[in-house]
Enzyme design. Structure first.
Site, PDB file in Angstrom:
ATOM      1  N   VAL A 139       0.900  -1.150   0.000  1.00  0.00           N
ATOM      2  CA  VAL A 139       0.000   0.000   0.000  1.00  0.00           C
ATOM      3  C   VAL A 139       0.944   1.207   0.000  1.00  0.00           C
ATOM      4  O   VAL A 139       1.517   1.548   1.030  1.00  0.00           O
ATOM      5  CB  VAL A 139      -0.940   0.003   1.231  1.00  0.00           C
ATOM      6  N   PRO A 140       1.146   1.813  -1.170  1.00  0.00           N
ATOM      7  CA  PRO A 140       2.279   2.724  -1.389  1.00  0.00           C
ATOM      8  C   PRO A 140       2.176   4.114  -0.752  1.00  0.00           C
ATOM      9  O   PRO A 140       2.132   5.137  -1.436  1.00  0.00           O
ATOM     10  CB  PRO A 140       2.340   2.820  -2.913  1.00  0.00           C
ATOM     11  N   CYS A 141       2.219   4.152   0.562  1.00  0.00           N
ATOM     12  CA  CYS A 141       2.145   5.431   1.259  1.00  0.00           C
ATOM     13  C   CYS A 141       3.406   6.270   1.040  1.00  0.00           C
ATOM     14  O   CYS A 141       3.384   7.481   1.273  1.00  0.00           O
ATOM     15  CB  CYS A 141       1.869   5.211   2.737  1.00  0.00           C
ATOM     16  N   HIS A 142       4.477   5.652   0.572  1.00  0.00           N
ATOM     17  CA  HIS A 142       5.699   6.409   0.299  1.00  0.00           C
ATOM     18  C   HIS A 142       5.506   7.384  -0.860  1.00  0.00           C
ATOM     19  O   HIS A 142       6.289   8.306  -1.030  1.00  0.00           O
ATOM     20  CB  HIS A 142       6.877   5.456   0.009  1.00  0.00           C
ATOM     21  N   ARG A 143       4.448   7.229  -1.626  1.00  0.00           N
ATOM     22  CA  ARG A 143       4.182   8.099  -2.779  1.00  0.00           C
ATOM     23  C   ARG A 143       3.425   9.364  -2.403  1.00  0.00           C
ATOM     24  O   ARG A 143       3.021  10.138  -3.268  1.00  0.00           O
ATOM     25  CB  ARG A 143       3.398   7.318  -3.842  1.00  0.00           C
TER      26      ARG A 143
END
Length: 171
Positions: A139-143
């Protein structure tokens, strides 16, 4: 009424640059640790989610998740094909679902994410939900970045976020 015990299988990704702990249930992946978070981070997460869960170190059970993460780290995978088994508040789950829509190589601000969810004033609440994301990378929260373009905190360390964005060629 007796509460059913949930079995959680975990293991450490053997990648030297990305030594992450991964956990899964029979339903799907439920945890991806942060860079150098170690087994302590996994144990703290396990205590928070459900006191009746039983954890077992089983590399075979996490192999399918580890393989996809390895492909991602090599630049061979831009999307994950994994069943997930995560639970949060209704708001957290909405935020995490919206994060899944940010494509590889894409980037949004917290405010833009809040606006996409129909509540432009909820950027701080969005940030809080991102900080509770149990599935880093998947779940790409780094984006998600600050409105001025600066990296801001999330569940993992800032250097991890910077490295993931660099991996995806986002700077």
């Amino acid at each position: 009424m007796v509460k059913e015990t949930k079995q959680i299988y975990y293991g450490k990704l053997s990648n030297q640059k990305w030594p992450l702990y991964i956990a899964t249930t029979e339903k799907g992946i439920c945890f991806v640790g942060s860079l150098n978070g170690g087994e302590t981070e996994l144990n703290e997460w396990l205590k928070k989610i459900d006191s009746t869960s039983v954890a077992k170190n089983d590399l075979d059970k996490i192999a399918y998740c580890a393989e996809q993460l390895e492909e991602y780290f090599k630049g061979e995978r831009t999307n994950f094909n994994l069943q997930v088994d995560v639970r949060g508040t209704l708001f957290q789950e909405k935020v995490w679902a919206e994060l899944m829509k940010i494509p590889y190589g894409g980037k949004l601000t917290y405010g833009e994410l809040a606006e996409k969810m129909g509540n432009p004033r909820s950027s701080r609440a969005v940030g809080t939900a991102i900080g509770k994301n149990p599935l880093l990378i998947i779940v790409p929260c780094h984006r998600v970045v600050h409105k001025n373009g600066q990296l801001s905190s999330y569940r993992g360390p800032i250097n991890m976020k910077a490295e993931l964005l660099a991996l995806e060629k986002l700077k």
